[in-house]
Design a protein around this motif. Structure first.
Motif, PDB file in Angstrom:
ATOM      1  N   LYS A 253       0.860  -1.179   0.000  1.00 34.92           N
ATOM      2  CA  LYS A 253       0.000   0.000   0.000  1.00 34.92           C
ATOM      3  C   LYS A 253       0.897   1.229   0.000  1.00 34.92           C
ATOM      4  CE  LYS A 253      -4.089  -1.677   2.365  1.00 34.92           C
ATOM      5  NZ  LYS A 253      -5.052  -1.409   3.437  1.00 34.92           N
ATOM      6  N   LEU A 254       0.638   2.135  -0.923  1.00 31.39           N
ATOM      7  CA  LEU A 254       1.400   3.371  -0.963  1.00 31.39           C
ATOM      8  C   LEU A 254       1.106   4.217   0.269  1.00 31.39           C
ATOM      9  CD1 LEU A 254       0.854   4.258  -4.701  1.00 31.39           C
ATOM     10  CD2 LEU A 254       3.083   3.872  -3.631  1.00 31.39           C
TER      11      LEU A 254
ATOM     12  N   ILE B 164       2.813   8.122  -2.696  1.00 33.03           N
ATOM     13  CA  ILE B 164       1.959   8.675  -3.751  1.00 33.03           C
ATOM     14  C   ILE B 164       2.456  10.054  -4.183  1.00 33.03           C
ATOM     15  CG2 ILE B 164       0.185   9.738  -2.301  1.00 33.03           C
ATOM     16  CD1 ILE B 164      -0.455   7.777  -5.530  1.00 33.03           C
TER      17      ILE B 164
ATOM     18  N   ILE C 111       5.195   9.393  -6.742  1.00 23.97           N
ATOM     19  CA  ILE C 111       4.808   8.255  -7.577  1.00 23.97           C
ATOM     20  C   ILE C 111       5.634   8.150  -8.864  1.00 23.97           C
ATOM     21  CG2 ILE C 111       2.934   9.418  -8.826  1.00 23.97           C
ATOM     22  CD1 ILE C 111       2.937   5.784  -7.468  1.00 23.97           C
TER      23      ILE C 111
ATOM     24  N   SER D 269       0.895  -3.850 -10.650  1.00 21.71           N
ATOM     25  CA  SER D 269       0.158  -2.720 -10.108  1.00 21.71           C
ATOM     26  C   SER D 269      -1.304  -3.136 -10.180  1.00 21.71           C
ATOM     27  CB  SER D 269       0.402  -1.472 -10.954  1.00 21.71           C
ATOM     28  OG  SER D 269      -0.363  -0.409 -10.469  1.00 21.71           O
TER      29      SER D 269
ATOM     30  N   MET E 226      -5.624  -2.644  -8.812  1.00 22.08           N
ATOM     31  CA  MET E 226      -6.677  -1.745  -8.348  1.00 22.08           C
ATOM     32  C   MET E 226      -7.372  -2.410  -7.171  1.00 22.08           C
ATOM     33  SD  MET E 226      -8.239  -0.273 -11.940  1.00 22.08           S
ATOM     34  CE  MET E 226      -8.913  -1.834 -12.432  1.00 22.08           C
TER      35      MET E 226
ATOM     36  N   TYR F  77      -5.108  -2.752  -2.354  1.00 22.06           N
ATOM     37  CA  TYR F  77      -3.650  -2.658  -2.432  1.00 22.06           C
ATOM     38  C   TYR F  77      -3.247  -1.983  -3.730  1.00 22.06           C
ATOM     39  CZ  TYR F  77      -3.839  -5.737   1.543  1.00 22.06           C
ATOM     40  OH  TYR F  77      -4.107  -6.248   2.777  1.00 22.06           O
ATOM     41  N   ASP F  78      -2.034  -1.438  -3.743  1.00 21.44           N
ATOM     42  CA  ASP F  78      -1.533  -0.742  -4.924  1.00 21.44           C
ATOM     43  C   ASP F  78      -0.641  -1.612  -5.798  1.00 21.44           C
ATOM     44  OD1 ASP F  78      -2.711   1.908  -4.377  1.00 21.44           O
ATOM     45  OD2 ASP F  78      -1.459   1.770  -2.584  1.00 21.44           O
ATOM     46  N   TYR F  79       0.092  -2.541  -5.163  1.00 21.55           N
ATOM     47  CA  TYR F  79       0.967  -3.464  -5.876  1.00 21.55           C
ATOM     48  C   TYR F  79       0.857  -4.842  -5.231  1.00 21.55           C
ATOM     49  CZ  TYR F  79       3.545   0.980  -6.669  1.00 21.55           C
ATOM     50  OH  TYR F  79       3.909   2.263  -6.954  1.00 21.55           O
TER      51      TYR F  79
ATOM     52  N   VAL G  67       5.985   2.682   0.949  1.00 18.61           N
ATOM     53  CA  VAL G  67       4.937   1.666   0.984  1.00 18.61           C
ATOM     54  C   VAL G  67       4.922   0.987   2.349  1.00 18.61           C
ATOM     55  CG1 VAL G  67       4.923   1.114  -1.503  1.00 18.61           C
ATOM     56  CG2 VAL G  67       6.468  -0.121   0.027  1.00 18.61           C
TER      57      VAL G  67
END
Length: 97
Positions: A9-10, A15, A18, A44, A46, A49-51, A76
């Motif tokens: 999670k960023l 962010i 980024i 990456s 949606m 989580y971001d990644y 992160v």
């Protein structure tokens, strides 16, 4: 080698910066490889989580050290899951009483 799934999670810092993320991702991959591991996939995503990454490391100590190193940069937060193949799972189940 053990397999690990890492959820990222960023943070606010991550962010904000980024545009530097692709370079940080490559540096993380190189760090894992230098420690004797390998990345199977990095995505990456949606949602919550971001990644998400899937990789192998020589042992749990190496995996946690790398997760801590990545997290300490402040971009992160990570959640690391140790994964077992279906074959490993079958062997574990065979040991049940």
């Amino acid at each position: 080698m053990p397999t690990y799934i890492v959820l990222y999670k960023l943070t606010d810092q991550g962010i904000k910066n980024i545009k530097e993320a692709p370079q940080r991702i490559e540096e993380g991959i190189k760090a894992l490889e230098a420690a004797g591991g390998k990345v199977i996939g990095f995505y990456s995503v949606m949602g919550e989580y971001d990644y998400v990454s899937i990789g192998e490391a020589p042992n749990d100590e190496t995996a946690i050290a790398l997760a801590l190193a990545i997290g300490s940069q402040g971009n992160v937060r990570t959640t690391t899951l140790k994964a077992f193949t279906k074959e490993e799972f079958a062997e574990i189940v065979k040991k049940l009483p």
